[in-house]
Design a protein around this motif. Structure first.
Motif, mmCIF file in Angstrom:
data_model
loop_
_atom_site.group_PDB
_atom_site.id
_atom_site.type_symbol
_atom_site.label_atom_id
_atom_site.label_comp_id
_atom_site.label_asym_id
_atom_site.label_seq_id
_atom_site.Cartn_x
_atom_site.Cartn_y
_atom_site.Cartn_z
ATOM 1 N N ALA A 197 0.882 -1.227 0.149
ATOM 2 C CA ALA A 197 -0.039 0.092 0.002
ATOM 3 C C ALA A 197 0.826 1.386 -0.015
ATOM 4 O O ALA A 197 0.761 2.148 -0.810
ATOM 5 C CB ALA A 197 -1.014 -0.027 1.237
ATOM 6 N N TYR A 198 2.140 1.234 0.699
ATOM 7 C CA TYR A 198 2.994 2.250 0.845
ATOM 8 C C TYR A 198 3.463 2.688 -0.640
ATOM 9 O O TYR A 198 3.431 3.683 -0.974
ATOM 10 C CB TYR A 198 4.172 2.213 2.031
ATOM 11 N N LEU A 199 3.935 1.525 -1.483
ATOM 12 C CA LEU A 199 4.492 1.809 -2.568
ATOM 13 C C LEU A 199 3.568 2.314 -3.598
ATOM 14 O O LEU A 199 4.059 2.977 -4.555
ATOM 15 C CB LEU A 199 5.071 0.291 -2.749
ATOM 16 N N ILE A 200 2.219 1.927 -3.535
ATOM 17 C CA ILE A 200 1.314 2.283 -4.502
ATOM 18 C C ILE A 200 0.995 3.777 -4.037
ATOM 19 O O ILE A 200 1.088 4.426 -5.133
ATOM 20 C CB ILE A 200 -0.011 1.482 -4.108
ATOM 21 N N PHE A 201 0.840 4.138 -2.908
ATOM 22 C CA PHE A 201 0.521 5.228 -2.584
ATOM 23 C C PHE A 201 1.772 6.474 -2.971
ATOM 24 O O PHE A 201 1.441 7.541 -3.840
ATOM 25 C CB PHE A 201 0.421 5.778 -1.142
ATOM 26 N N ILE A 202 3.127 6.022 -2.614
ATOM 27 C CA ILE A 202 4.040 6.874 -3.275
ATOM 28 C C ILE A 202 4.137 6.844 -4.815
ATOM 29 O O ILE A 202 4.388 7.995 -5.402
ATOM 30 C CB ILE A 202 5.671 6.389 -2.807
ATOM 31 N N SER A 249 5.789 6.684 -15.758
ATOM 32 C CA SER A 249 4.639 6.084 -15.482
ATOM 33 C C SER A 249 5.154 5.536 -13.893
ATOM 34 O O SER A 249 5.925 5.442 -13.219
ATOM 35 C CB SER A 249 4.521 4.776 -16.276
ATOM 36 N N LYS A 250 4.069 5.051 -13.385
ATOM 37 C CA LYS A 250 3.820 4.470 -11.930
ATOM 38 C C LYS A 250 5.016 3.276 -11.897
ATOM 39 O O LYS A 250 5.547 2.966 -10.905
ATOM 40 C CB LYS A 250 2.207 4.021 -11.718
#
Length: 92
Positions: free
Chosen positions: A41-46, A58-59
């Protein structure tokens, strides 16, 4: 307290005491799953925030840029060595 020393009790110890080996394994598995979930979740948020701020990447590209330094940081055995970075983050 045992002979003047403090004995540490972990969640796994409590699971073992209450449900045996299965309880210990269930506690350990749930802790691992929750920690992996928090990290994802942290990696997705950042990566979403970085891709919004700097859309040239891109992400997925941001994720590939972030993973090597995070992997290196996760291998630091003494978190006290990272305290200066926490202080700098609080000041910014």
């Amino acid at each position: 307290q045992v002979h003047g020393q403090i004995t540490e009790i972990t969640y796994s110890d409590i699971g073992f005491a209450s449900l045996g080996r299965g309880g210990k394994l269930a506690i350990d598995a749930s802790l691992i799953i929750s920690q992996v979930g928090f990290c994802c979740a942290y990696l997705i948020f950042i990566t979403e925030n970085l891709a919004t701020i700097i859309p040239a990447m891109s992400k997925n590209q941001w994720l590939m840029v972030m993973l090597p330094p995070l992997l290196i940081l996760s291998m630091v055995p003494d978190l006290g060595k990272l305290a200066i970075f926490s202080l700098l983050a609080q000041l910014s």
